[in-house]
Design an enzyme around this catalytic site. Structure first.
Site, PDB file in Angstrom:
ATOM      1  N   ASP A 442       0.967  -1.227  -0.014  1.00 28.65           N
ATOM      2  CA  ASP A 442      -0.079  -0.032   0.017  1.00 28.65           C
ATOM      3  C   ASP A 442       0.904   1.083   0.123  1.00 28.65           C
ATOM      4  O   ASP A 442       1.805   1.564   0.840  1.00 28.65           O
ATOM      5  CB  ASP A 442      -1.013  -0.036   1.187  1.00 28.65           C
ATOM      6  N   HIS A 476      -0.452  -0.980  -4.596  1.00 29.31           N
ATOM      7  CA  HIS A 476      -1.827  -0.225  -4.554  1.00 29.31           C
ATOM      8  C   HIS A 476      -1.631   1.061  -4.314  1.00 29.31           C
ATOM      9  O   HIS A 476      -1.013   1.460  -3.231  1.00 29.31           O
ATOM     10  CB  HIS A 476      -2.798  -0.880  -3.609  1.00 29.31           C
ATOM     11  N   GLY A 559      -7.042   3.498   3.349  1.00 29.43           N
ATOM     12  CA  GLY A 559      -6.057   4.477   4.247  1.00 29.43           C
ATOM     13  C   GLY A 559      -5.377   3.850   5.414  1.00 29.43           C
ATOM     14  O   GLY A 559      -4.372   4.059   5.801  1.00 29.43           O
ATOM     15  N   PHE A 560      -6.269   2.988   5.846  1.00 24.30           N
ATOM     16  CA  PHE A 560      -5.809   2.116   7.515  1.00 24.30           C
ATOM     17  C   PHE A 560      -6.247   0.869   7.389  1.00 24.30           C
ATOM     18  O   PHE A 560      -7.181   0.269   6.693  1.00 24.30           O
ATOM     19  CB  PHE A 560      -6.607   3.186   8.594  1.00 24.30           C
ATOM     20  N   ASP A 588     -10.079  -6.349  -0.715  1.00 21.96           N
ATOM     21  CA  ASP A 588      -9.264  -5.936   0.248  1.00 21.96           C
ATOM     22  C   ASP A 588      -9.780  -5.179   1.197  1.00 21.96           C
ATOM     23  O   ASP A 588     -10.556  -4.330   1.012  1.00 21.96           O
ATOM     24  CB  ASP A 588      -7.979  -5.040  -0.524  1.00 21.96           C
ATOM     25  N   GLY A 610      -4.364  -8.643   5.749  1.00 21.42           N
ATOM     26  CA  GLY A 610      -3.175  -7.841   6.687  1.00 21.42           C
ATOM     27  C   GLY A 610      -3.105  -8.442   7.826  1.00 21.42           C
ATOM     28  O   GLY A 610      -2.385  -9.453   8.185  1.00 21.42           O
ATOM     29  N   SER A 611      -3.794  -8.128   8.874  1.00 19.53           N
ATOM     30  CA  SER A 611      -3.726  -8.290  10.338  1.00 19.53           C
ATOM     31  C   SER A 611      -4.085  -9.842  10.469  1.00 19.53           C
ATOM     32  O   SER A 611      -3.506 -10.623  11.423  1.00 19.53           O
ATOM     33  CB  SER A 611      -4.558  -7.419  11.206  1.00 19.53           C
TER      34      SER A 611
END
Length: 634
Positions: A442, A476, A559-560, A588, A610-611
């Site tokens: 990202d 991305h 963004g997060f 995603d 991700g996590s």
């Protein structure tokens, strides 16, 4: 080595007990040679002997009992190999889970630190040994840990590198930590000045050098000849790189099925090239262990080295140059023997502390400092070394995601947004080891989204460290002006670039796609959860024109990481899949093994997580579950 208790060792890991935190933060393995698996094997396979036994202990405990009549254990042994805590308490909950809680009644009740007096020799023992009755017997520990004392490695920041057929790395840490890929930290397992000890190990080091000597039919002068010839070869051996996993890998990969590799050979290379490549490969493995320890919380400031590697000036220098850490050689080459003498001198009262005894009895002979130019030259060598394990892992049959034949590709991309940002190269290699297909990068500019992340220079460094052929970097771009970054990303080694349709659409989007593809990388377009695909100049028009290879449907706002999955996006994905059966469709945001089924049923075949992956105790298992969700939906 006696590995009869391998099934019992696996049973220990399966308890998931807190005592296993010293075994790669609970991930294992547990050695079949450690106390609990061996005792459990005895109970399962020789129950009569187990029940009759009133004492089950280490050989060292039996020797002390025979010499003095006192039945006691070593704080070092029980803390490092028995899963006792730092206060000398046994792992009761693990024993209860294994059905052998009675074992504590057979173990020594007294646990003594290294250097403590066990007692005086009995008359019988003294006569048998030719010593005086009452001669003090002092508590010791495992040979390598006693060797730490003999090397003077008893202060935080120091690390003992004990070399021979294998390498053992034992560092003194200030604070407790536990991490995958390393063993420890062991609390109160050494001496008073060493609060914690962290452990790493390489299975095949000197044994590989000896293998090469035998393979070449080397005689008595072989090592001298090879050291002389290899010294004239520059770092990197003119393209030859070796992976030191000839008997598997102990840390940090903990992969018994891994195998050795010698790569890059041409007709110009000589025996000396291969010899030096083996030496460099071992040192790269040591550096990887140091970096794994550093990620966990411990950074070695000084390495004190002992054993066979010290007999080669070339290998000593390579150790320092590759790792970038000074290596100290002491006068006494037999560190465990000197360690015994130090503990005995302290226990006999000749010194007030082990630290005082070490200061008087351990002498440094020289320090091998890293050569800055050579250390810089080894950056590329180390990067090539890191590529070997993930590149060849599938070849030798180690654990990897199973190959599955399907018309629709199932692709899992761990998102580096959830990785350890201070160790991205290592995290990339870790994910490749765990079976990742792509790596999702990202890139945010702080303008299109309220977050700022990495850019092309970091991608270039990651590509250099792991190799663009071995890692697919799926970039991305959550940025307001993606066109300015595309050339730099292509040069950096990006495999695919995704831009947002909210930023660039219509003719400008078409030209951007053409530019991306002209640079030899895949073009992809992304849309936020609320953005429809059928707008004029939007996603459908780009796909209809054959200008994009993939569509990314975000199921959270960009963004997060760590946001909650938005299931409404699945309708958009279903419409895309119905319209484009062969298109790569990526989702995603909030993707995990539970939401992956919704994504896959809707038609997504590329999942970014991700996590869910980076925060998992077993990332390979999560990656496999995500992939299987796609395959099941197929």
């Amino acid at each position: 080595m006696d590995v009869r208790a391998s099934d019992e060792a696996t049973a220990c890991v399966e308890t998931e007990d807190d005592a296993l935190r010293v075994n790669c933060a609970g991930a294992g393995p547990v050695s079949a040679e450690w106390m609990v698996p061996k005792a459990l094997w005895l109970k399962r396979n020789d129950r009569e002997r187990y029940d009759r036994a009133t004492m089950i202990c280490e050989y060292q405990d039996y020797v002390n009992l025979w010499l003095t009549g006192r039945y006691c254990g070593s704080m070092n042994n029980v803390g490092v190999r028995w899963h006792f805590d730092g206060d000398g308490r046994p792992p009761m909950t693990m024993l209860e889970k294994l059905g052998c809680a009675e074992l504590v009644e057979k173990w020594p009740k007294e646990i003594l630190p290294m250097g403590a007096a066990v007692g005086g020799m009995t008359a019988t023992a003294a006569a048998a040994c030719g010593l005086l009755e009452g001669t003090k017997v002092i508590q010791g520990g495992a040979d390598a840990f006693v060797g730490m004392v003999g090397l003077g490695v008893i202060e935080p920041g120091q690390l003992a590198l004990i070399t021979g057929s294998s390498h053992l790395h034992l560092g003194v840490a200030e604070e407790e930590f536990h991490a995958k890929g390393i063993f420890g930290t062991y609390r109160n397992a050494l001496v008073e000045s060493a609060p914690f000890v962290v452990e790493g190990g390489q299975t095949s080091t000197g044994s590989v050098v000896n293998w090469f000597k035998n393979l070449c039919g080397g005689g008595d002068s072989f090592y001298d000849d090879m050291n002389r010839e290899a010294s004239a070869i520059p770092p990197g051996c003119e393209g030859v790189v070796a992976l030191d996993h000839f008997q598997g890998n102990r840390t940090p990969h903990v992969d018994a099925l891994s195998r050795g590799v010698i790569s890059g050979l041409t007709l110009k290379h000589s025996k000396a090239h291969v010899f030096r490549a083996i030496l460099e490969g071992v040192c790269c493995g040591t550096r990887l262990i140091f970096e794994t320890m550093t990620r966990g919380g411990y950074e070695p400031k000084e390495v004190v080295i002992a054993g066979g590697a010290t007999r080669s000036e070339l290998w000593l220098q390579i150790h320092a140059d590759v790792t970038g850490v000074p290596h100290v050689v002491t006068e006494c080459s037999d560190a465990p023997a000197l360690g015994c003498a130090i503990l005995a001198a302290f226990g006999a009262g000749l010194f007030g502390s082990v630290r005082e005894a070490v200061a008087a009895m351990v002498r440094k002979s020289r320090v091998i400092s890293p050569n800055p130019e050579a250390h810089a030259a080894y950056a590329d060598v180390y990067a090539a070394y890191l590529r070997l394990y993930p590149s060849f892992r599938e070849t030798w049959g180690a654990r990897r995601a199973p190959a599955v034949s399907t018309t629709k590709r199932a692709i899992v991309c761990p998102s580096l947004l959830a990785a350890d940002q201070g160790a991205l190269a290592s995290e990339v290699n870790r994910m490749l080891d765990e079976g990742a297909d792509w790596l999702h990068v990202d890139i945010m500019d702080g303008h299109f989204v309220p977050n700022l992340t990495i850019g092309p220079p970091v991608v270039a460094d990651l590509a250099k460290r792991v190799g663009p052929r071995d890692a697919f970097f799926d970039c991305h771009l959550s940025v307001s002006n993606p066109a300015t970054l595309v050339p730099a990303l292509a040069a950096a080694g990006a495999s695919s670039v995704t831009f947002h349709i909210e930023v660039v659409s219509g003719t400008a989007a078409e030209e951007l796609c053409k530019t991306i593809r002209s640079l030899g990388i895949r073009a992809a377009v992304a849309c936020k959860p609320s953005t429809p695909c059928d707008e004029d100049g939007g996603v459908y028009e780009l796909v209809d024109a054959g200008l994009v290879d993939m569509v990314l449907c975000l199921s959270v706002e960009p963004g997060f990481g760590g946001q909650k999955f938005n299931p409404a996006v699945c309708d958009k994905v279903s419409a895309l899949r119905a319209r484009y059966p062969d298109l790569d469709i990526q989702m995603d945001g909030g993707v995990n093994p539970s939401t992956a089924e919704l994504c896959a049923r809707a038609g997504a075949n590329v999942l970014v997580a991700g996590s869910a992956v980076f925060g998992a105790a077993n990332p390979a298992q999560v990656i496999s579950q995500l992939r299987q969700s796609i395959l099941n939906a197929s």
